[in-house]
Design a protein around this motif. Structure first.
Motif, PDB file in Angstrom:
ATOM      1  N   VAL A   8      -0.268  -5.708   6.307  1.00 23.85           N
ATOM      2  CA  VAL A   8      -0.725  -4.868   5.868  1.00 23.85           C
ATOM      3  C   VAL A   8      -1.959  -4.886   4.156  1.00 23.85           C
ATOM      4  O   VAL A   8      -1.274  -5.719   3.333  1.00 23.85           O
ATOM      5  CB  VAL A   8      -0.255  -3.358   5.489  1.00 23.85           C
ATOM      6  N   LEU A   9      -3.061  -5.401   4.172  1.00 21.10           N
ATOM      7  CA  LEU A   9      -3.756  -5.351   3.328  1.00 21.10           C
ATOM      8  C   LEU A   9      -4.536  -4.786   2.310  1.00 21.10           C
ATOM      9  O   LEU A   9      -4.665  -3.129   2.593  1.00 21.10           O
ATOM     10  CB  LEU A   9      -5.119  -5.908   3.658  1.00 21.10           C
ATOM     11  N   LYS A  10      -4.174  -4.287   0.912  1.00 21.20           N
ATOM     12  CA  LYS A  10      -4.425  -3.598  -0.452  1.00 21.20           C
ATOM     13  C   LYS A  10      -5.725  -3.140   0.086  1.00 21.20           C
ATOM     14  O   LYS A  10      -6.350  -3.616   1.076  1.00 21.20           O
ATOM     15  CB  LYS A  10      -4.352  -4.148  -1.605  1.00 21.20           C
ATOM     16  N   PRO A  11      -5.847  -2.042  -0.118  1.00 27.11           N
ATOM     17  CA  PRO A  11      -7.111  -1.481  -0.052  1.00 27.11           C
ATOM     18  C   PRO A  11      -8.601  -2.533  -0.573  1.00 27.11           C
ATOM     19  O   PRO A  11      -8.050  -2.695  -2.054  1.00 27.11           O
ATOM     20  CB  PRO A  11      -7.336   0.270  -1.028  1.00 27.11           C
ATOM     21  N   TYR A  12      -9.453  -2.226   0.024  1.00 26.69           N
ATOM     22  CA  TYR A  12     -10.848  -3.152  -0.579  1.00 26.69           C
ATOM     23  C   TYR A  12     -11.631  -2.259  -0.535  1.00 26.69           C
ATOM     24  O   TYR A  12     -11.979  -1.186   0.334  1.00 26.69           O
ATOM     25  CB  TYR A  12     -10.959  -4.271   0.380  1.00 26.69           C
ATOM     26  N   GLU A 120     -14.884  -4.977   5.491  1.00 22.64           N
ATOM     27  CA  GLU A 120     -14.725  -3.455   4.783  1.00 22.64           C
ATOM     28  C   GLU A 120     -16.004  -2.655   4.926  1.00 22.64           C
ATOM     29  O   GLU A 120     -16.908  -2.936   3.821  1.00 22.64           O
ATOM     30  CB  GLU A 120     -14.328  -3.416   3.775  1.00 22.64           C
ATOM     31  N   GLY A 126      -8.662   2.048   2.782  1.00 23.85           N
ATOM     32  CA  GLY A 126      -7.602   3.159   2.972  1.00 23.85           C
ATOM     33  C   GLY A 126      -6.842   0.597   2.912  1.00 23.85           C
ATOM     34  O   GLY A 126      -7.505  -0.085   3.267  1.00 23.85           O
ATOM     35  N   PRO A 127      -5.899   1.111   3.054  1.00 29.91           N
ATOM     36  CA  PRO A 127      -5.148  -0.030   3.338  1.00 29.91           C
ATOM     37  C   PRO A 127      -5.800  -0.817   5.481  1.00 29.91           C
ATOM     38  O   PRO A 127      -5.840  -0.030   6.071  1.00 29.91           O
ATOM     39  CB  PRO A 127      -4.018   0.697   3.733  1.00 29.91           C
ATOM     40  N   ARG A 128      -5.710  -2.184   5.419  1.00 29.66           N
ATOM     41  CA  ARG A 128      -6.819  -2.233   6.616  1.00 29.66           C
ATOM     42  C   ARG A 128      -4.966  -3.286   7.251  1.00 29.66           C
ATOM     43  O   ARG A 128      -4.387  -3.694   6.632  1.00 29.66           O
ATOM     44  CB  ARG A 128      -7.881  -3.370   6.707  1.00 29.66           C
ATOM     45  N   HIS A 129      -4.626  -2.986   8.475  1.00 30.62           N
ATOM     46  CA  HIS A 129      -3.842  -3.507   9.005  1.00 30.62           C
ATOM     47  C   HIS A 129      -3.806  -5.154   9.700  1.00 30.62           C
ATOM     48  O   HIS A 129      -5.446  -4.622  10.895  1.00 30.62           O
ATOM     49  CB  HIS A 129      -3.335  -2.482  10.321  1.00 30.62           C
TER      50      HIS A 129
END
Length: 136
Positions: A8-12, A120, A126-129
């Protein structure tokens, strides 16, 4: 054999972001040879490979995509989720949602100037999976 990891990436913020190191950090020890597939589980963001040294390239990507696919087009029917949503879906389809990268000598075999970009396309995505699948 196949191995798979999810991250899961932090929100960018909206834009094009270099995430190569985040993807590498999530990987188990890679085989000598094989293939890695990176897949994003979203329809309003994408993945691409491009310039990893000069951040202005990523700024220019954002500029060009916003010129090509405008927000607030009166012809859009899908408008309930905000002005950035329908353009985000179109942009995602243009860049794609997955990458295949060869593994050589136990490392991702990227070109000298190549990096993995999170594209993005939402103002608040938001978070990206991501799902990373390793084939060997």
């Amino acid at each position: 054999m196949i191995k798979q990891v999810e991250l899961v990436l932090k929100p960018y913020a909206r834009g094009f972001h270099l995430i190569t190191n985040e993807v590498k950090a999530a990987l188990p020890k890679l085989p000598e040879t094989g293939l890695v597939n990176v897949f994003i589980k979203h329809s309003s963001a994408g993945l691409t490979l491009n310039e990893n040294a000069d951040a202005t390239v990523r700024d220019d990507f954002e500029t060009v995509f916003n010129k090509l696919i405008k927000e607030g087009d009166a012809d859009y029917k899908h408008t309930l989720e905000g002005l950035d949503d329908m353009p985000a879906h179109i942009k995602s389809s243009l860049v794609g949602v997955s990458l295949s990268i060869p593994i050589t000598d136990g490392c991702l075999n990227l070109g000298t100037w190549q990096g993995i970009y999170l594209c993005e396309f939402r103002n608040y995505g938001g978070p990206r999976h991501l799902v990373v699948t390793i084939y060997y």
